[in-house]
Design a protein around this motif. Structure first.
Motif, PDB file in Angstrom:
ATOM      1  N   UNK A  22      27.616  28.074  -0.022  1.00 24.63           N
ATOM      2  CA  UNK A  22      28.402  28.880  -0.949  1.00 24.63           C
ATOM      3  C   UNK A  22      28.349  28.285  -2.352  1.00 24.63           C
ATOM      4  N   UNK A  23      28.468  26.962  -2.402  1.00 24.28           N
ATOM      5  CA  UNK A  23      28.415  26.290  -3.697  1.00 24.28           C
ATOM      6  C   UNK A  23      27.111  26.562  -4.418  1.00 24.28           C
ATOM      7  N   UNK A  24      26.002  26.465  -3.668  1.00 25.31           N
ATOM      8  CA  UNK A  24      24.695  26.720  -4.274  1.00 25.31           C
ATOM      9  C   UNK A  24      24.623  28.167  -4.764  1.00 25.31           C
ATOM     10  N   UNK A  25      25.125  29.044  -3.914  1.00 31.29           N
ATOM     11  CA  UNK A  25      25.098  30.452  -4.288  1.00 31.29           C
ATOM     12  C   UNK A  25      25.894  30.721  -5.556  1.00 31.29           C
ATOM     13  N   UNK A  26      27.093  30.150  -5.611  1.00 33.21           N
ATOM     14  CA  UNK A  26      27.927  30.337  -6.800  1.00 33.21           C
ATOM     15  C   UNK A  26      27.208  29.804  -8.034  1.00 33.21           C
TER      16      UNK A  26
END
Lengths: 220, 202, 257
Positions: A22-26
């Motif tokens: 999720x962090x990478x996506x954000x």
């Protein structure tokens, strides 16, 4: 003596893993939106009318001097009160991070834009391209090659900044760490693993960036 | 407002400690023995590869778990100082590295010792190159100090939130906070620019 | 017999796996002006930088006025001397650099003063006298308080020469000192060097300026691939080159000679 017990961490690993993704996506999403803002801002700064230049300069100066946390709170808590669409915590964060990165990217793109030797633009004009075509086929592609390293570094920074999303309960990696900690109190193990996950991700990104640079780098 | 004072105090304290650590780290990276350089390199690269928040949480929750009782403020200052130290180390290393090698050669050629070269040739030129990024680090530090609000240290950020909780004047108060942070950092930048002008040589 | 000021014996310098100097032997008399020519990569600059120990060497010996540079002998092996000891030795060898390397944060006068006050430990007034004298000698008496950024390339280089020679060195090393200059500024530097030669200074000059080599040089050394290939008087080297390599090299300069 502290007794190491790694099992609780690995039992909940999927929590961390999903948080990481999720962090990478954000980070990627915020970078993309921020890049659009930055591109617009850069063009406004370099080619726009006086009022646009001042406005963008003010935006950049202001955002760069206040904490990201404040922007996050502002978007999440304050904006809904004046009627802006109530965004959930995830999208509030993405929006906040995009505004933040937009300011930095404006400067990055501006520097890139101004560093493109006039010769290329003149060559484009001489061949008969309109100003828009010159921008599209000459300026922007060249600029992207020049700013690639900066963009990559910004992405890595943004990824680290996603940890702040935990402050508004977005289920990214740091939030996962907090959750596991609260439930199992395996503090050192959790933060070691989470720290390593961030490290490995950041260095992988840096490595990928170098590969990309080699492929697209401008030869000065 | 007391919160504002805390933010300023924390920032100044961390900047001082962090700069001292950074000078040690930077000099080690430049002139230290191989194991020392390796150690500092690992320190710097690790700290720069993880989010500051993770570092703060790790120290804030981790130290008591190891048996060390520290106040939230101390834990936060520690974490921030470690973070700042890593950045300043890089700034110093980068600054000195950017001095053309010919300067060291010229210093050697007229017979200056290592200490003399550092003092008369390297240091004066390094200052001008280190100052801008260092001022930048100071600004980042003031912004980063807002994270201590997440471990219950009542800095400007938390103070504002507490007032919001009492008065519900969300928009206004956040705007005030933004303005205050902006003024502090803008002032730092302006001061920095004045200092930089004094030390510019090329 | 004239006093041999610089003695280089079987000098070998390696950088990693690459041999840069492969056994150089050279002796320079006091007051001699030796000009070293050769293609790039021949090791001429490295040779110069070994003499004042800006570069370390692996085998061989370099003596300046009977002092072994940079090392002491221990049972036939070279042991590196501490930095500060080497620093003192360097005071007796003057070097002028291709990229000038003036200290940008100091005036021309201060550039020359630094070595005099901190290394030669002269009193301020004596140091100033010497510095001003030399700066005037190189034609920059009116630029004492100027910063390098305010000076032309030729002026900066002349300050570089003053800075080196004011130290009172036993030998002066010139490393392609005019290569970075615009053509019209080259002659002012060369004439300073010529004056210096006429005062009896021992000089080792690496250069591409063939006319200088011919007119001021007393002995020309031709280097290629890390060794001295040929040496002789200017007349011998330029008019009767013995080796093929030297002939090829001189062929590049046919127009200017």
């Amino acid at each position: 003596m502290y007794h190491f017990n790694w099992r609780p961490v690995f039992q909940n690993f999927d929590l961390l893993w999903q948080g990481l993704l999720l962090g990478i996506g954000i980070a990627l999403l915020s970078l993309a939106i921020g890049a659009v803002l930055g591109l617009a801002g850069a063009f406004a700064r370099v080619y726009g009318p006086r009022w646009a230049r001042t406005f963008v300069a003010a935006y950049v100066e202001f955002v760069r001097n206040i904490p990201l946390l404040l922007i996050i709170y502002f978007v999440y808590f304050a904006l809904p009160l004046i009627g802006l669409r109530v965004l959930d915590n995830l999208w509030s964060f993405v929006f906040a991070l995009a505004i933040y990165s937009g300011a930095y990217l404006t400067e990055t793109f501006r520097a890139g834009l101004q560093s493109i030797a006039k010769g290329y633009i003149e060559a484009g004009k001489a061949v008969g391209l309109t100003r828009a075509q010159v921008a599209r086929y000459v300026t922007v592609p060249l600029m992207f090659r020049v700013v690639l390293p900066s963009l990559g570094n910004t992405l890595i920074s943004l990824f680290k900044d996603t940890s702040l999303a935990s402050a508004i309960s977005v289920h990214e990696l740091t939030y996962g760490a907090i959750q596991i900690n609260v439930n199992t109190w395996r503090i050192i193990e959790v933060y070691t693993v989470v720290g390593l996950m961030y490290l490995v991700t950041c260095y992988s990104m840096a490595g990928l960036l170098r590969l990309l640079e080699r492929r697209f780098a401008v030869v000065r | 407002m007391r919160g504002l004072l805390v933010t300023l105090q924390v920032s100044v304290l961390v900047l001082l400690i962090g700069t001292v650590i950074g000078i040690g780290g930077g000099l080690s990276l430049l002139y230290g023995s191989l194991p020392l350089r390796w150690f500092v390199r690992v320190y710097v690269d690790t700290i720069r590869g993880i989010p500051l928040l993770v570092l703060i949480f790790a120290i804030f929750y981790g130290l008591p778990a190891l048996g060390l009782k520290v106040s939230a403020l101390m834990a936060a200052v520690m974490a921030l100082s470690i973070f700042c130290g890593a950045h300043v180390s890089e700034v110093i290393r980068g600054g000195v590295d950017s001095i053309p090698k010919g300067q060291t050669d010229a210093g050697k050629a007229i017979g200056l010792t290592f200490r003399q070269r550092l003092r008369y040739v390297i240091f004066p030129q390094a200052v001008g190159r280190i100052l801008p990024p260092w001022v930048n680090t100071a600004v980042e530090l003031v912004k980063a100090s807002s994270l201590v609000s997440l471990v219950s240290v009542v800095d400007l950020m938390l103070a504002i939130q507490q007032i919001v909780g009492r008065t519900r004047q969300t928009l206004l108060l956040y705007a005030v906070a933004a303005l205050l942070y902006f003024i502090i950092n803008y002032a730092i930048s302006m001061l920095g620019q004045r200092l930089e002008k004094r030390f510019a040589y090329t | 017999m004239p006093h041999k000021l610089v003695i280089i014996q079987n000098l070998v310098k390696r950088f990693g796996t690459v041999d840069i100097l492969r056994g150089v032997n050279l002796e320079v008399d006091k007051g001699e002006v030796v000009v070293i020519i050769g293609p790039s990569g021949s090791g001429k600059t490295t040779l110069l930088r070994c003499i004042n120990f800006l570069e370390e060497y692996q085998e061989g010996r370099i003596f300046v006025d009977s002092q072994l540079m940079g090392y002491r002998e221990n049972n036939g092996k070279l042991v590196k001397l501490p930095e500060d000891t080497t620093a003192k030795m360097r005071a007796d060898v003057g070097m002028v650099f291709q990229s000038f390397n003036l200290f940008p944060h100091m005036t021309a006068l201060d550039n020359v003063l630094l070595g005099l006050t901190k290394v030669r430990k002269l009193a301020q007034s004596e140091a100033e006298d010497r510095a001003v004298t030399w700066l005037k000698r190189v034609g920059l008496g009116d630029k004492l308080k100027s910063y390098p950024s305010q000076l032309s390339g030729g002026q900066q280089q002349r300050v570089g020469i003053a800075r080196a020679v004011a130290m009172g060195p036993k030998v002066m090393l010139f490393d392609e000192v005019t290569s970075a200059l615009d053509p019209e500024l080259v002659s002012e530097v060369l004439s300073v060097m010529e004056d210096l030669a006429h005062t009896g200074m021992t000089m080792l000059v690496v250069t591409h300026e063939m006319r200088f080599a011919k007119e001021v040089g007393q002995r020309i050394i031709f280097m290629d691939e890390g060794v001295i290939v040929e040496q002789g008087t200017p007349q011998q080297i330029f008019e009767q080159p013995q080796t093929e390599r030297l002939r090829t090299f001189l062929g590049h300069f046919a127009k200017t000679l």
